[in-house]
Design a protein around this motif. Structure first.
Motif, PDB file in Angstrom:
ATOM      1  N   THR A  22       1.854  55.887  17.196  1.00 52.70           N
ATOM      2  CA  THR A  22       2.257  54.650  17.861  1.00 52.70           C
ATOM      3  C   THR A  22       3.213  53.848  16.988  1.00 52.70           C
ATOM      4  OG1 THR A  22       0.166  54.559  19.084  1.00 52.70           O
ATOM      5  CG2 THR A  22       1.421  52.512  18.910  1.00 52.70           C
ATOM      6  N   ASP A  23       2.926  53.749  15.699  1.00 54.15           N
ATOM      7  CA  ASP A  23       3.796  52.998  14.791  1.00 54.15           C
ATOM      8  C   ASP A  23       5.174  53.642  14.706  1.00 54.15           C
ATOM      9  OD1 ASP A  23       1.772  51.213  14.312  1.00 54.15           O
ATOM     10  OD2 ASP A  23       1.173  52.093  12.389  1.00 54.15           O
ATOM     11  N   THR A  24       5.227  54.964  14.712  1.00 56.40           N
ATOM     12  CA  THR A  24       6.517  55.667  14.694  1.00 56.40           C
ATOM     13  C   THR A  24       7.320  55.343  15.943  1.00 56.40           C
ATOM     14  OG1 THR A  24       5.641  57.484  13.348  1.00 56.40           O
ATOM     15  CG2 THR A  24       7.612  57.945  14.647  1.00 56.40           C
ATOM     16  N   ILE A  25       6.647  55.318  17.086  1.00 55.31           N
ATOM     17  CA  ILE A  25       7.310  54.977  18.350  1.00 55.31           C
ATOM     18  C   ILE A  25       7.848  53.551  18.305  1.00 55.31           C
ATOM     19  CG2 ILE A  25       6.924  54.609  20.827  1.00 55.31           C
ATOM     20  CD1 ILE A  25       4.773  56.908  20.561  1.00 55.31           C
ATOM     21  N   MET A  26       7.047  52.622  17.780  1.00 53.48           N
ATOM     22  CA  MET A  26       7.486  51.222  17.700  1.00 53.48           C
ATOM     23  C   MET A  26       8.678  51.069  16.758  1.00 53.48           C
ATOM     24  SD  MET A  26       5.652  49.814  19.928  1.00 53.48           S
ATOM     25  CE  MET A  26       6.333  48.165  19.675  1.00 53.48           C
ATOM     26  N   ASP A  27       8.696  51.838  15.681  1.00 58.38           N
ATOM     27  CA  ASP A  27       9.842  51.792  14.765  1.00 58.38           C
ATOM     28  C   ASP A  27      11.119  52.227  15.484  1.00 58.38           C
ATOM     29  OD1 ASP A  27       8.224  50.946  12.686  1.00 58.38           O
ATOM     30  OD2 ASP A  27       8.022  52.933  11.789  1.00 58.38           O
ATOM     31  N   SER A  28      11.008  53.238  16.332  1.00 60.02           N
ATOM     32  CA  SER A  28      12.176  53.717  17.073  1.00 60.02           C
ATOM     33  C   SER A  28      12.650  52.680  18.081  1.00 60.02           C
ATOM     34  CB  SER A  28      11.841  55.035  17.780  1.00 60.02           C
ATOM     35  OG  SER A  28      11.590  56.059  16.844  1.00 60.02           O
ATOM     36  N   ILE A  29      11.709  52.024  18.756  1.00 63.49           N
ATOM     37  CA  ILE A  29      12.077  50.967  19.702  1.00 63.49           C
ATOM     38  C   ILE A  29      12.781  49.830  18.968  1.00 63.49           C
ATOM     39  CG2 ILE A  29      11.185  49.221  21.290  1.00 63.49           C
ATOM     40  CD1 ILE A  29       8.921  51.192  21.974  1.00 63.49           C
ATOM     41  N   ALA A  30      12.242  49.442  17.806  1.00 62.88           N
ATOM     42  CA  ALA A  30      12.825  48.348  17.032  1.00 62.88           C
ATOM     43  C   ALA A  30      14.253  48.665  16.599  1.00 62.88           C
ATOM     44  CB  ALA A  30      11.951  48.058  15.813  1.00 62.88           C
ATOM     45  N   ALA A  31      14.503  49.930  16.259  1.00 69.28           N
ATOM     46  CA  ALA A  31      15.853  50.326  15.856  1.00 69.28           C
ATOM     47  C   ALA A  31      16.832  50.189  17.015  1.00 69.28           C
ATOM     48  CB  ALA A  31      15.838  51.757  15.336  1.00 69.28           C
ATOM     49  N   LEU A  32      16.347  50.345  18.241  1.00 70.77           N
ATOM     50  CA  LEU A  32      17.205  50.234  19.423  1.00 70.77           C
ATOM     51  C   LEU A  32      17.451  48.781  19.822  1.00 70.77           C
ATOM     52  CD1 LEU A  32      15.563  53.068  21.561  1.00 70.77           C
ATOM     53  CD2 LEU A  32      17.804  53.179  20.459  1.00 70.77           C
ATOM     54  N   THR A  33      16.434  47.929  19.658  1.00 71.52           N
ATOM     55  CA  THR A  33      16.540  46.548  20.133  1.00 71.52           C
ATOM     56  C   THR A  33      16.931  45.560  19.045  1.00 71.52           C
ATOM     57  OG1 THR A  33      14.219  46.004  19.689  1.00 71.52           O
ATOM     58  CG2 THR A  33      14.727  47.027  21.821  1.00 71.52           C
ATOM     59  N   ARG A  34      16.614  45.890  17.798  1.00 69.39           N
ATOM     60  CA  ARG A  34      16.842  45.003  16.654  1.00 69.39           C
ATOM     61  C   ARG A  34      16.083  43.680  16.800  1.00 69.39           C
ATOM     62  NH1 ARG A  34      21.793  47.093  18.207  1.00 69.39           N
ATOM     63  NH2 ARG A  34      22.628  48.702  16.804  1.00 69.39           N
ATOM     64  N   GLN A  35      14.938  43.732  17.456  1.00 75.04           N
ATOM     65  CA  GLN A  35      14.107  42.536  17.601  1.00 75.04           C
ATOM     66  C   GLN A  35      13.358  42.231  16.312  1.00 75.04           C
ATOM     67  OE1 GLN A  35      12.314  44.461  21.236  1.00 75.04           O
ATOM     68  NE2 GLN A  35      11.897  42.323  21.752  1.00 75.04           N
TER      69      GLN A  35
END
Length: 222
Positions: free
Chosen positions: A196-209
């Protein structure tokens, strides 16, 4: 043309005409087999936007009350959510949430695409909250690739607490699929948390939130 295709095509046309969205990374969606779409969550409209703009069907959860309304409005709303492939679920009830995950599992085993918000509920301050581990459970149980999605600007379409929809430009970025070893449902919690943390890291890289280290809570839970 089936109901799903007709509903999605019509919705996609409206979105394209009114919002002129920027969509990046469509080539990252698997052309066949099961896959899990994992977006950040900023707006009530996010599921509809993802379902309309993805090249393959994606089934998302939707509040059960969207399917039980009466009168013309209730009928239209039910027809729409059924038409885009949404799955009714009683929010906030643990048993119902577990059953909903099993429903997604069944769809993945059929080779379909499903969507799940790791944050659980939409962010009302624009930040990216800690991911809940349901997405990790699905990924490890099935071995299906996880497609991270970053939505930027969808909160402006329907600001929190507002009922009206205001057409605005937004961006949908689709990241490269993440593949985790299939372990079945008996995997340990740390493995689920790590996925789950790996998935969230990938989302963060896309959104830069901006990241938040704790879970988000719906207003009703506060």
């Amino acid at each position: 043309m089936g109901v799903y295709d007709l509903t999605r095509t019509t919705t996609r046309g409206l979105i394209a005409g009114l919002c002129r969205p920027t969509v990046e990374g469509l080539q990252n969606v698997p052309v066949d087999g099961p896959f899990i779409v994992a977006p950040n969550h900023l707006s009530f409209l996010d599921s509809v936007l993802v379902q309309a703009l993805m090249p393959r069907p994606v089934a998302f959860f939707a509040k059960a009350e969207y399917f039980t309304g009466s009168g013309v409005k209730g009928t239209l709303m039910r027809s729409f959510f059924e038409g885009v492939g949404s799955i009714p679920v009683e929010r906030g009830q643990q048993a119902a949430s577990v059953q909903a995950l099993k429903t997604l599992l069944d769809l993945l085993e059929q080779g379909d695409g499903v969507g799940i918000y790791p944050e659980g509920t939409r962010s009302r301050d624009g930040r990216l909250y800690r991911g809940r581990t349901g997405v990790g459970w699905l990924a490890l149980t099935t071995g299906a690739p996880v497609v991270p999605v970053g939505l930027v600007g969808t909160d402006a379409l329907q600001p929190a607490g507002k009922k009206g929809i205001r057409p605005q430009h937004f961006t949908m970025r689709i990241g490269e699929p993440l593949v985790f070893a299939k372990t079945g449902p008996g995997h340990p919690l740390p493995a689920r948390r790590s996925a789950t943390d790996t998935i969230m890291d990938s989302i963060a890289a896309l959104t830069r939130q901006e990241r938040v280290p704790h879970y988000n809570q719906s207003p009703a839970a506060e």
